[in-house]
Design a protein around this motif. Structure first.
Motif, PDB file in Angstrom:
ATOM      1  N   PRO A 137       0.834  -1.208   0.000  1.00  0.00           N
ATOM      2  CA  PRO A 137       0.000   0.000   0.000  1.00  0.00           C
ATOM      3  C   PRO A 137       0.863   1.251   0.000  1.00  0.00           C
ATOM      4  CG  PRO A 137      -0.781  -1.580   1.632  1.00  0.00           C
ATOM      5  CD  PRO A 137       0.542  -2.097   1.143  1.00  0.00           C
ATOM      6  N   TRP A 138       0.371   2.279  -0.610  1.00  0.00           N
ATOM      7  CA  TRP A 138       1.118   3.542  -0.731  1.00  0.00           C
ATOM      8  C   TRP A 138       1.271   4.190   0.640  1.00  0.00           C
ATOM      9  CZ3 TRP A 138       3.698   5.587  -4.737  1.00  0.00           C
ATOM     10  CH2 TRP A 138       4.066   6.932  -4.679  1.00  0.00           C
ATOM     11  N   ASP A 139       2.504   4.568   0.978  1.00  0.00           N
ATOM     12  CA  ASP A 139       2.794   5.227   2.251  1.00  0.00           C
ATOM     13  C   ASP A 139       3.163   6.676   1.966  1.00  0.00           C
ATOM     14  OD1 ASP A 139       3.519   6.047   4.737  1.00  0.00           O
ATOM     15  OD2 ASP A 139       4.988   4.467   5.105  1.00  0.00           O
ATOM     16  N   PRO A 140       2.286   7.637   2.267  1.00  0.00           N
ATOM     17  CA  PRO A 140       2.590   9.040   1.948  1.00  0.00           C
ATOM     18  C   PRO A 140       3.767   9.606   2.729  1.00  0.00           C
ATOM     19  CG  PRO A 140       0.591   8.876   3.279  1.00  0.00           C
ATOM     20  CD  PRO A 140       0.966   7.485   2.897  1.00  0.00           C
ATOM     21  N   LEU A 141       4.177   8.943   3.817  1.00  0.00           N
ATOM     22  CA  LEU A 141       5.316   9.436   4.589  1.00  0.00           C
ATOM     23  C   LEU A 141       6.644   9.152   3.892  1.00  0.00           C
ATOM     24  CD1 LEU A 141       4.303   8.431   8.233  1.00  0.00           C
ATOM     25  CD2 LEU A 141       4.195  10.684   7.185  1.00  0.00           C
ATOM     26  N   THR A 142       6.711   8.057   3.153  1.00  0.00           N
ATOM     27  CA  THR A 142       7.983   7.668   2.531  1.00  0.00           C
ATOM     28  C   THR A 142       7.926   7.648   1.014  1.00  0.00           C
ATOM     29  OG1 THR A 142       7.362   5.328   2.706  1.00  0.00           O
ATOM     30  CG2 THR A 142       8.603   6.269   4.535  1.00  0.00           C
ATOM     31  N   ASP A 143       6.768   7.375   0.397  1.00  0.00           N
ATOM     32  CA  ASP A 143       6.674   7.252  -1.056  1.00  0.00           C
ATOM     33  C   ASP A 143       6.416   8.616  -1.691  1.00  0.00           C
ATOM     34  OD1 ASP A 143       7.027   4.558  -0.742  1.00  0.00           O
ATOM     35  OD2 ASP A 143       4.884   4.113  -0.711  1.00  0.00           O
ATOM     36  N   ILE A 144       7.175   8.920  -2.723  1.00  0.00           N
ATOM     37  CA  ILE A 144       7.049  10.218  -3.403  1.00  0.00           C
ATOM     38  C   ILE A 144       6.352  10.067  -4.753  1.00  0.00           C
ATOM     39  CG2 ILE A 144       8.311  12.191  -4.342  1.00  0.00           C
ATOM     40  CD1 ILE A 144      10.557  11.521  -2.382  1.00  0.00           C
ATOM     41  N   ALA A 145       6.902   9.209  -5.617  1.00  0.00           N
ATOM     42  CA  ALA A 145       6.336   9.044  -6.964  1.00  0.00           C
ATOM     43  C   ALA A 145       6.744   7.690  -7.502  1.00  0.00           C
ATOM     44  CB  ALA A 145       6.813  10.153  -7.896  1.00  0.00           C
ATOM     45  N   GLN A 146       5.919   7.161  -8.399  1.00  0.00           N
ATOM     46  CA  GLN A 146       6.191   5.897  -9.076  1.00  0.00           C
ATOM     47  C   GLN A 146       6.700   6.197 -10.478  1.00  0.00           C
ATOM     48  OE1 GLN A 146       2.766   3.347  -9.350  1.00  0.00           O
ATOM     49  NE2 GLN A 146       3.958   1.472  -9.443  1.00  0.00           N
ATOM     50  N   PHE A 147       7.756   5.494 -10.903  1.00  0.00           N
ATOM     51  CA  PHE A 147       8.294   5.718 -12.243  1.00  0.00           C
ATOM     52  C   PHE A 147       8.745   4.384 -12.828  1.00  0.00           C
ATOM     53  CE2 PHE A 147      11.883   5.951  -9.404  1.00  0.00           C
ATOM     54  CZ  PHE A 147      12.941   5.390 -10.106  1.00  0.00           C
ATOM     55  N   GLU A 148       9.063   4.408 -14.126  1.00  0.00           N
ATOM     56  CA  GLU A 148       9.409   3.181 -14.852  1.00  0.00           C
ATOM     57  C   GLU A 148      10.674   3.412 -15.653  1.00  0.00           C
ATOM     58  OE1 GLU A 148       8.989   3.080 -18.429  1.00  0.00           O
ATOM     59  OE2 GLU A 148       9.839   1.057 -18.515  1.00  0.00           O
ATOM     60  N   LYS A 149      11.555   2.410 -15.678  1.00  0.00           N
ATOM     61  CA  LYS A 149      12.788   2.482 -16.452  1.00  0.00           C
ATOM     62  C   LYS A 149      13.078   1.104 -17.032  1.00  0.00           C
ATOM     63  CE  LYS A 149      16.590   4.445 -17.948  1.00  0.00           C
ATOM     64  NZ  LYS A 149      16.539   5.534 -18.959  1.00  0.00           N
ATOM     65  N   ASN A 150      13.130   1.020 -18.370  1.00  0.00           N
ATOM     66  CA  ASN A 150      13.420  -0.238 -19.071  1.00  0.00           C
ATOM     67  C   ASN A 150      12.448  -1.353 -18.683  1.00  0.00           C
ATOM     68  OD1 ASN A 150      15.618   0.939 -20.396  1.00  0.00           O
ATOM     69  ND2 ASN A 150      17.028   0.389 -18.742  1.00  0.00           N
ATOM     70  N   GLY A 151      11.199  -0.985 -18.490  1.00  0.00           N
ATOM     71  CA  GLY A 151      10.179  -1.966 -18.152  1.00  0.00           C
ATOM     72  C   GLY A 151      10.109  -2.314 -16.680  1.00  0.00           C
ATOM     73  N   ILE A 152      10.938  -1.700 -15.839  1.00  0.00           N
ATOM     74  CA  ILE A 152      10.975  -1.987 -14.409  1.00  0.00           C
ATOM     75  C   ILE A 152      10.294  -0.844 -13.666  1.00  0.00           C
ATOM     76  CG2 ILE A 152      12.457  -2.444 -12.419  1.00  0.00           C
ATOM     77  CD1 ILE A 152      14.587  -3.439 -14.365  1.00  0.00           C
ATOM     78  N   LEU A 153       9.219  -1.168 -12.958  1.00  0.00           N
ATOM     79  CA  LEU A 153       8.501  -0.166 -12.169  1.00  0.00           C
ATOM     80  C   LEU A 153       9.188   0.006 -10.823  1.00  0.00           C
ATOM     81  CD1 LEU A 153       4.777  -1.111 -12.887  1.00  0.00           C
ATOM     82  CD2 LEU A 153       5.999   0.908 -13.687  1.00  0.00           C
ATOM     83  N   GLN A 154       9.417   1.266 -10.445  1.00  0.00           N
ATOM     84  CA  GLN A 154      10.088   1.587  -9.196  1.00  0.00           C
ATOM     85  C   GLN A 154       9.347   2.722  -8.500  1.00  0.00           C
ATOM     86  OE1 GLN A 154      14.510   1.838  -9.755  1.00  0.00           O
ATOM     87  NE2 GLN A 154      14.019   1.498 -11.908  1.00  0.00           N
ATOM     88  N   THR A 155       9.674   2.928  -7.240  1.00  0.00           N
ATOM     89  CA  THR A 155       9.062   3.991  -6.450  1.00  0.00           C
ATOM     90  C   THR A 155      10.158   4.873  -5.877  1.00  0.00           C
ATOM     91  OG1 THR A 155       7.181   2.598  -5.861  1.00  0.00           O
ATOM     92  CG2 THR A 155       7.555   4.545  -4.512  1.00  0.00           C
ATOM     93  N   MET A 156      10.047   6.165  -6.138  1.00  0.00           N
ATOM     94  CA  MET A 156      10.962   7.126  -5.538  1.00  0.00           C
ATOM     95  C   MET A 156      10.536   7.345  -4.087  1.00  0.00           C
ATOM     96  SD  MET A 156      11.828  10.971  -6.852  1.00  0.00           S
ATOM     97  CE  MET A 156      12.075  10.356  -8.516  1.00  0.00           C
ATOM     98  N   GLU A 157      11.445   7.082  -3.161  1.00  0.00           N
ATOM     99  CA  GLU A 157      11.093   7.098  -1.748  1.00  0.00           C
ATOM    100  C   GLU A 157      11.826   8.206  -1.003  1.00  0.00           C
ATOM    101  OE1 GLU A 157      11.923   3.224  -0.274  1.00  0.00           O
ATOM    102  OE2 GLU A 157      10.154   2.301  -1.196  1.00  0.00           O
ATOM    103  N   ARG A 158      11.191   8.664   0.048  1.00  0.00           N
ATOM    104  CA  ARG A 158      11.768   9.651   0.953  1.00  0.00           C
ATOM    105  C   ARG A 158      12.272   8.910   2.179  1.00  0.00           C
ATOM    106  NH1 ARG A 158       7.546  12.157   1.550  1.00  0.00           N
ATOM    107  NH2 ARG A 158       7.822  13.892   0.104  1.00  0.00           N
ATOM    108  N   HIS A 159      13.590   8.897   2.406  1.00  0.00           N
ATOM    109  CA  HIS A 159      14.187   8.132   3.493  1.00  0.00           C
ATOM    110  C   HIS A 159      14.161   8.964   4.763  1.00  0.00           C
ATOM    111  CE1 HIS A 159      15.470   5.012   0.753  1.00  0.00           C
ATOM    112  NE2 HIS A 159      15.965   5.947  -0.043  1.00  0.00           N
ATOM    113  N   LEU A 160      13.307   8.571   5.707  1.00  0.00           N
ATOM    114  CA  LEU A 160      13.178   9.322   6.952  1.00  0.00           C
ATOM    115  C   LEU A 160      14.443   9.233   7.785  1.00  0.00           C
ATOM    116  CD1 LEU A 160       9.540   8.391   8.040  1.00  0.00           C
ATOM    117  CD2 LEU A 160      10.337  10.519   7.036  1.00  0.00           C
ATOM    118  N   SER A 161      15.131   8.093   7.760  1.00  0.00           N
ATOM    119  CA  SER A 161      16.340   7.952   8.565  1.00  0.00           C
ATOM    120  C   SER A 161      17.410   8.932   8.113  1.00  0.00           C
ATOM    121  CB  SER A 161      16.863   6.522   8.473  1.00  0.00           C
ATOM    122  OG  SER A 161      17.140   6.186   7.121  1.00  0.00           O
ATOM    123  N   THR A 162      17.536   9.115   6.776  1.00  0.00           N
ATOM    124  CA  THR A 162      18.522  10.060   6.268  1.00  0.00           C
ATOM    125  C   THR A 162      18.173  11.474   6.673  1.00  0.00           C
ATOM    126  OG1 THR A 162      18.874   8.595   4.391  1.00  0.00           O
ATOM    127  CG2 THR A 162      19.667  10.862   4.176  1.00  0.00           C
TER     128      THR A 162
END
Length: 592
Positions: free
Chosen positions: A427-452
């Protein structure tokens, strides 16, 4: 030397300290400004997908056939009739056409992988379905989305290209209401039999779809049917619900005599096991003596267990009405008007320069160009080149004893299903997930790292604290080494400075204690954020349980009310019947 020159440039020690402090503050403010601008761009959906992912461009042109029966009929020219006769002589009733080379004049200039994406121009209906609290309302919205994928038809009777083994297709749709994207990834994972696997994902809006289709064709003499065997699974990520969906078949008649006509037929279902809701639809073929109003008819019903909640009727390319059986109301359920067509989501396709070698548009570009120019001879030649390359590649694999493996999908032997290798069903987590994107057929999620971010916050707090500590220490030393102090100045000095040993302790151990305090504070903030997140999830689960309990209580109270009313009605009838019989006996006694 540069360091010494830099120190010598300041005539006063305090001036140098002030400049150092101002430079630190300026650097800190600029860093905060950059971070805030980055955060705002993330919040408003301005994260550049092209910066990390594939470059998508909006598809400007989209071909639509005419509404009604006219776009589903075609008169074959004399030249093409001769080609049809040559083809039909090679066939026999009941034969599978998957290995038969079809003439190019009946081909739609796009791949079958591309055609399967027609169901997602109204994917915003699924975004709305996720938000519905009532399972019956969710099922209706899913059914409405399902019907939205049929009204787009090609001009005339056309069949898309049979995909080449390993062929892929990618596209996406932008949702302006939710500032999200629905991504579509498809691959031809088998050639004999021809199996097309696909995966659709919009984690931000809370839904994913995965499935595979085995395309088969059957010849019956004057007609043929294109059967789509397989299932699609629609998943609502936040609710843990799966909707299993089947597809109708396409039926073409009039191959030998009469007008060639294409229709949809068969029974399909949308089944959700968790909520025990089920939708059933029947696509009806036109009767032999039927008129124009009897083409493209559908009928169906929505059930909860064995209870029928509503019935549907209409045309799959036009109006569909729903009759709610509880209250008897009939209303418009779906109608692809011109306004609805204008609200279709804009499809974005991969930039041609970034397409892979086996991408559909790049692979079939010469065949498509020849068909659009009306050069059937050139289209046949280019199509033959692709098919011959595929045969040579298959022959080479057999000789080398190598097995072909799909690029993006893998076969699950336990369920006999094809699954996307990079499937993400969290499920989408608005605290850490920013946007979903695709590269070469691979779906990925741009995340916000709270620890960093927390570690950066710690470092910033420590640096600011140490800067202030150094400044105060230097000011106290400067006051101590200034003019002869008076009684008042001695009191002031005693309040702002300490003996040398104590001062060294404050310089070293004081920094250490400040760092420990700041780290403990940041750790508490991190734990507090985790507690808030877990509390929100528990509240959501409790809210869902409350809604389910309320709906169950409403059903029980309704049944009790109906049963009590029926009981009262039966007792009233018995009472009136007794009075009637008494009167009859009295009349018979008086007039005996």
């Amino acid at each position: 030397n540069h360091h010494h020159l830099e120190n010598d440039a300041f005539s006063d020690k305090s001036e140098r300290d002030n400049v150092e402090e101002s430079e630190n503050e300026t650097h800190e403010n600029s860093r905060k400004t950059n971070e805030s601008e980055s955060d705002q761009s993330e919040i408003h959906g301005e994260v550049s997908l092209g910066r990390k992912g594939t470059t998508y461009i909006e598809q400007i042109y989209e071909e639509f056939g005419e509404t009604g029966e006219s776009s589903q009929t075609e008169t074959v020219s004399e030249e093409n009739k001769s080609l049809m006769w040559i083809l039909l002589k090679q066939l026999r009733p009941g034969m599978d056409l998957s290995r038969v080379v079809l003439p190019t004049f009946i081909l739609e200039p796009r791949s079958f992988l591309n055609k399967l994406s027609d169901y997602y121009y109204h994917a915003d209906l699924l975004s709305q379905a996720v938000l519905e609290d009532d399972p019956y309302s969710r099922m209706k919205q899913v059914l409405r989305w399902y019907l939205s994928g049929f009204y787009k038809k090609p001009k005339g009777i056309k069949k898309p290209y049979n995909p080449i083994l390993g062929e892929t297709f990618r596209c996406c749709w932008f949702h302006p209401q939710t500032n999200s994207h629905t991504f579509y990834i498809a691959e031809q994972v088998s050639h004999h039999p021809p199996v097309s696997a696909f995966h659709v994902s919009n984690r931000k809006d809370g839904f994913c779809i995965t499935g595979s289709i085995l395309a088969r064709s059957k010849f019956y003499g004057n007609s043929l049917s294109a059967l789509l065997d397989g299932k699609a699974k629609l998943m609502f990520l936040n609710r843990g619900e799966d909707y299993i969906i089947t597809m109708p078949y396409a039926h073409c008649k009039g191959l030998l005599y009469g007008t060639m006509t294409m229709e949809l037929g068969g029974k399909v279902t949308i089944d959700c096991e968790k909520t025990n809701h089920r939708a059933e639809l029947e696509f009806k073929l036109k009767p032999f003596f039927g008129g124009s109003a009897s083409i493209n008819q559908i009928s169906g019903k929505i059930k909860s267990g064995e209870e029928v909640l509503a019935s549907l009727s209409g045309h799959w390319d036009g109006e569909v009405h729903i009759n709610e059986l509880k209250n008897g109301n009939t209303e418009m359920f779906w109608n692809p008007t011109s306004e609805v067509r204008r609200q279709r989501l804009k499809r974005h396709i991969v930039l041609f320069e970034e397409q892979m070698d086996f991408e559909s548009e790049r692979l079939w570009q010469h065949v498509t160009s020849a068909i659009n120019k009306g050069d059937q001879h050139k289209a046949t030649q280019e199509k033959f080149v692709l098919e011959e390359e595929q045969r040579n590649a298959a022959r080479e694999r057999r000789e080398n004893g190598t097995e072909w493996k799909p690029l993006l999908f893998q076969h699950d032997a336990t369920t006999n299903e094809w699954r996307y290798k990079y499937e993400d069903l969290r499920p989408w987590d608005p605290l850490t997930d920013i946007a979903q994107f695709e590269k070469n057929g691979i779906l990925q999620t741009m995340e916000r790292h709270l620890s960093t971010r927390m570690s950066n916050h710690k470092t910033t707090c420590i640096n600011n604290q140490m800067t202030r500590h150094k400044r105060s220490a230097k000011e106290c030393r400067r006051r101590k080494t200034s003019d002869q102090p008076s009684n008042h100045s001695q009191n002031t000095e005693s309040s702002c400075s300490t003996p040398e040993s104590v001062q060294e302790l404050s310089d070293d151990d004081g920094k250490y204690l400040d760092i420990i305090g700041l780290c403990a504070q940041c750790g508490k903030e991190m734990n507090h954020l985790k507690e808030i997140h877990s509390a929100v999830l528990s509240l959501q689960r409790a809210q869902q349980d409350i809604h389910r309990n309320l709906s169950a209580l409403n059903k029980k109270s309704f049944h009790r009310k109906v049963s009590s009313e029926s009981f009262l009605l039966d007792s009233r009838c018995w009472f009136l019947l007794c009075i009637f019989l008494t009167c009859q006996l009295f009349i018979n006694y008086v007039f005996k």
